[in-house]
Design a protein around this motif. Sequence first.
Motif, PDB file in Angstrom:
ATOM      1  N   TRP A   1       0.474  -1.194  -0.135  1.00 54.22           N
ATOM      2  CA  TRP A   1       0.039   0.078   0.222  1.00 54.22           C
ATOM      3  C   TRP A   1       0.868   1.099  -0.070  1.00 54.22           C
ATOM      4  CZ3 TRP A   1      -4.616   1.132  -1.367  1.00 54.22           C
ATOM      5  CH2 TRP A   1      -5.494  -0.017  -1.744  1.00 54.22           C
TER       6      TRP A   1
ATOM      7  N   LEU B   1       0.844   4.286  -2.966  1.00 55.04           N
ATOM      8  CA  LEU B   1      -0.098   5.278  -2.650  1.00 55.04           C
ATOM      9  C   LEU B   1       1.232   6.289  -3.088  1.00 55.04           C
ATOM     10  CD1 LEU B   1      -2.438   4.445   0.169  1.00 55.04           C
ATOM     11  CD2 LEU B   1      -2.920   4.196  -2.004  1.00 55.04           C
TER      12      LEU B   1
ATOM     13  N   PHE C   1      -9.042   3.310  -2.906  1.00 58.01           N
ATOM     14  CA  PHE C   1      -8.567   3.796  -1.445  1.00 58.01           C
ATOM     15  C   PHE C   1      -8.844   2.981  -0.626  1.00 58.01           C
ATOM     16  CE2 PHE C   1      -7.430   7.039  -5.377  1.00 58.01           C
ATOM     17  CZ  PHE C   1      -6.007   7.217  -5.315  1.00 58.01           C
TER      18      PHE C   1
ATOM     19  N   SER D   1     -11.011   4.100   2.931  1.00 56.59           N
ATOM     20  CA  SER D   1     -11.780   5.232   3.011  1.00 56.59           C
ATOM     21  C   SER D   1     -11.355   4.975   4.757  1.00 56.59           C
ATOM     22  CB  SER D   1     -13.162   4.618   3.643  1.00 56.59           C
ATOM     23  OG  SER D   1     -13.881   3.855   4.531  1.00 56.59           O
TER      24      SER D   1
ATOM     25  N   CYS E   1      -1.721   7.566   3.007  1.00 57.36           N
ATOM     26  CA  CYS E   1      -2.505   8.253   2.790  1.00 57.36           C
ATOM     27  C   CYS E   1      -2.872   9.862   3.001  1.00 57.36           C
ATOM     28  CB  CYS E   1      -3.931   7.646   3.603  1.00 57.36           C
ATOM     29  SG  CYS E   1      -4.575   6.204   2.970  1.00 57.36           S
TER      30      CYS E   1
ATOM     31  N   VAL F   1      -8.415  11.340   0.869  1.00 52.87           N
ATOM     32  CA  VAL F   1      -8.715   9.943   1.963  1.00 52.87           C
ATOM     33  C   VAL F   1      -9.584  11.021   2.907  1.00 52.87           C
ATOM     34  CG1 VAL F   1      -8.602   8.046   3.002  1.00 52.87           C
ATOM     35  CG2 VAL F   1      -6.876   8.213   0.941  1.00 52.87           C
TER      36      VAL F   1
END
Length: 159
Positions: A14, A18, A33, A35, A86, A95
């Motif tokens: 991740w 990202l 993405f 949440s 994020c 996000v």
Amino acid sequence: SSNKKLQDSASEFWGSLLSLNEDDKPFVNLGYFPSYSILMGAILNYGYLHDAPSTKTCTSEIAVADTSDGGPPQNITAWLRVVSACCKIRKMHAVFSPSEAEDVLVIVISLFLDRRLEGLLLILGDCLNSLISYFNTSEWESSCLIVAESISKRGQDGS
């Protein structure tokens, strides 16, 4: 997952998905993405006690007791890495709303104050910096007061 290798691989996956290149563009075009609600569910499953006063731990006894070496659970490290990632992609995809980011910041500060998580100070510090950087200047002016008040109330509830 209880498998440390799987947790590390998933958080690295991740994090790399990202991350942004030098031009602040994503390496991969994602249609999904994580949440706020997914990340909150994950931290609650970890054992975070959202409404615990400061005299009580912010993590449950069960979550910490389940670790084999007596240290902090490994899944919290993966959660912190994903939250950091994020935050770093806000220019591309927000996000969190500012109020959701405030909630997550309060959680990270609470984790910072949990003595049983001292072994995670570096990753907690990185996540804290990412969260603070998530806010633009105008948002931060009001959000830092809201976060400070929330932390203060948490401390007062325990006295």
